[in-house]
Design a protein around this motif. Structure first.
Motif, short mmCIF file in Angstrom:
data_model
loop_
_atom_site.label_atom_id
_atom_site.label_comp_id
_atom_site.label_asym_id
_atom_site.label_seq_id
_atom_site.Cartn_x
_atom_site.Cartn_y
_atom_site.Cartn_z
N ASN A 108 -8.16 1.52 0.01
CA ASN A 108 -7.16 0.95 -1.18
C ASN A 108 -7.67 -0.08 -1.86
O ASN A 108 -7.57 -0.46 -3.02
N PHE A 122 -8.12 0.14 -6.00
CA PHE A 122 -7.15 -0.61 -6.80
C PHE A 122 -7.76 -1.93 -7.38
O PHE A 122 -8.30 -2.80 -6.12
N LEU A 154 1.50 2.50 -3.24
CA LEU A 154 0.28 3.19 -3.93
C LEU A 154 -0.04 4.63 -3.42
O LEU A 154 -0.39 5.39 -4.44
N VAL A 155 0.23 4.89 -2.26
CA VAL A 155 -0.39 6.16 -1.87
C VAL A 155 0.59 7.44 -2.19
O VAL A 155 0.00 8.61 -2.15
N GLU A 159 0.84 -1.19 -0.20
CA GLU A 159 -0.08 -0.04 -0.07
C GLU A 159 0.87 1.23 0.04
O GLU A 159 0.59 2.33 -0.61
N MET A 196 -1.65 8.26 -5.86
CA MET A 196 -2.68 7.22 -6.25
C MET A 196 -3.28 7.21 -7.93
O MET A 196 -3.34 6.08 -8.30
N SER A 223 -5.99 0.35 4.42
CA SER A 223 -6.35 -0.65 3.68
C SER A 223 -7.37 -0.96 2.91
O SER A 223 -7.65 -1.34 1.75
#
Ligand code: C2E
Ligand code: CA
Ligand code: CA
Ligand code: CA
Length: 275
Positions: A186, A190, A151-152, A148, A155, A183
């Motif tokens: 996300n 995604f 990803l952040v 994660e 985004m 979590s």
């Protein structure tokens, strides 16, 4: 700072901790390590828990340092991420994993860790595509493990990249689930194909009611979303039995199989049943 003279520079040097100096040395060595062929891959089995059937391997990078011996990726990957060397290392890992997996007798999945820096490289999906073509590995056999934290950073860009690699037929797993900070959103945002529960939640899951409640909730989440859940860090029979009873789909960990050179797995059909 340069114009302040060498006394200032020396002062800066003296105030630098041994740790910072070590890090600089390591950064320098990491930049040469790919060309010097100091990296190699070990593979850890991932097995279907209900049957014990092998489904794939996670590729884990190892650095054989010429004088210090094997250095753990837990130490050098963060340094490589900070210095930018991760781009080259990550490419080496992806290429080596795809080339090796393409030669396996059994068409099992190969899971490759992707760092944040790699994911945000503009060319990432193109590199994945080229690597698949060059190695001849079927896209469906490649799974990318993404945390994660990766990803952040950006985004919208991470989402675009995940969609591009998925369009190639590659699968993506959310790695270290439970250790990040958002979590649930996300998972919704995604297009993941799998959830990997972090090993810290599997430790003593059969003995600790609080941890067991968390793992049950993640398994429920996976079922609700239609995503298989992989539990990493399975170290004992008790933990494996708990996961089997709770219908966790896939397991990985020392009890199921330690990371090793691929040659050590023979014909790759070894079976370990949970009970
Ligand atoms: P990770 O992705 O969470 O990988 C699992 C780590 O847990 C591996 O450590 C594995 O050897 C270890 N492990 C497996 N089973 C057990 C178990 O039963 N108990 C315990 N205590 N540990 C277990 P490793 O190989 O030292 O890698 C550490 C981390 O370094 C990985 O964590 C991953 O974040 C990173 N890493 C490893 N290879 C790569 C790579 O090729 N690229 C990138 N970007 N990161 C990598
Ligand atoms: Ca991983
Ligand atoms: Ca983990
Ligand atoms: Ca990790």
């Amino acid at each position: 700072a340069k114009t302040e003279g060498k006394d200032t520079y020396r002062y800066f040097e003296a105030s630098m901790g041994a740790e910072a100096r070590d890090k600089r040395v390591m950064e320098h060595e990491l930049r040469q390590a790919v060309a010097r062929q100091e990296f190699y891959l070990v593979y850890q089995p991932q097995k279907e828990i209900s049957s014990g059937k092998m489904v794939g391997f996670e590729a884990l990078v190892r650095w054989r340092h010429p004088t210090r011996g094997d250095v753990s990726p837990a130490i050098f990957i963060p340094v490589a991420e900070d210095s930018g060397a991760i781009g080259q290392i990550g490419e080496w890992v992806l290429t080596a994993a795809c080339e090796e997996a393409a030669r396996w007798e059994n068409p099992l999945t190969v899971a490759v860790n992707v760092s944040a820096v790699q994911l945000h490289n503009t060319n990432f999906s193109r590199k994945v595509h080229e690597t698949l073509l060059n190695s001849g590995l079927a896209p469906g056999r490649l799974e990318l493990e993404i945390t994660e934290t990766a990803l952040v950073k950006d985004m919208p860009r991470a989402l675009a990249t995940l969609r591009q690699v998925k369009a190639l037929g590659v699968r993506v797993a959310m790695d270290d689930f439970g250790t990040g900070y958002s979590s649930l959103s996300n998972l919704r945002a995604f297009p993941f194909d799998k959830i990997k529960i972090d090993g810290s939640f599997i430790k003593s899951v059969d003995k600790n009611g609080q941890v067991a409640a968390i793992v049950r909730a993640v398994l429920g989440l996976g079922r609700g979303l239609g995503l298989p859940v992989l539990a990493e860090g399975v170290e004992t029979l008790g933990e494996l039995k708990f996961l089997d009873a709770e219908a966790c789909e896939i397991g990985q960990g020392y009890y199921i199989g330690r990371p090793a050179l691929i040659e050590e797995f023979g014909d790759l059909t070894g079976v370990v049943a949970p009970a």
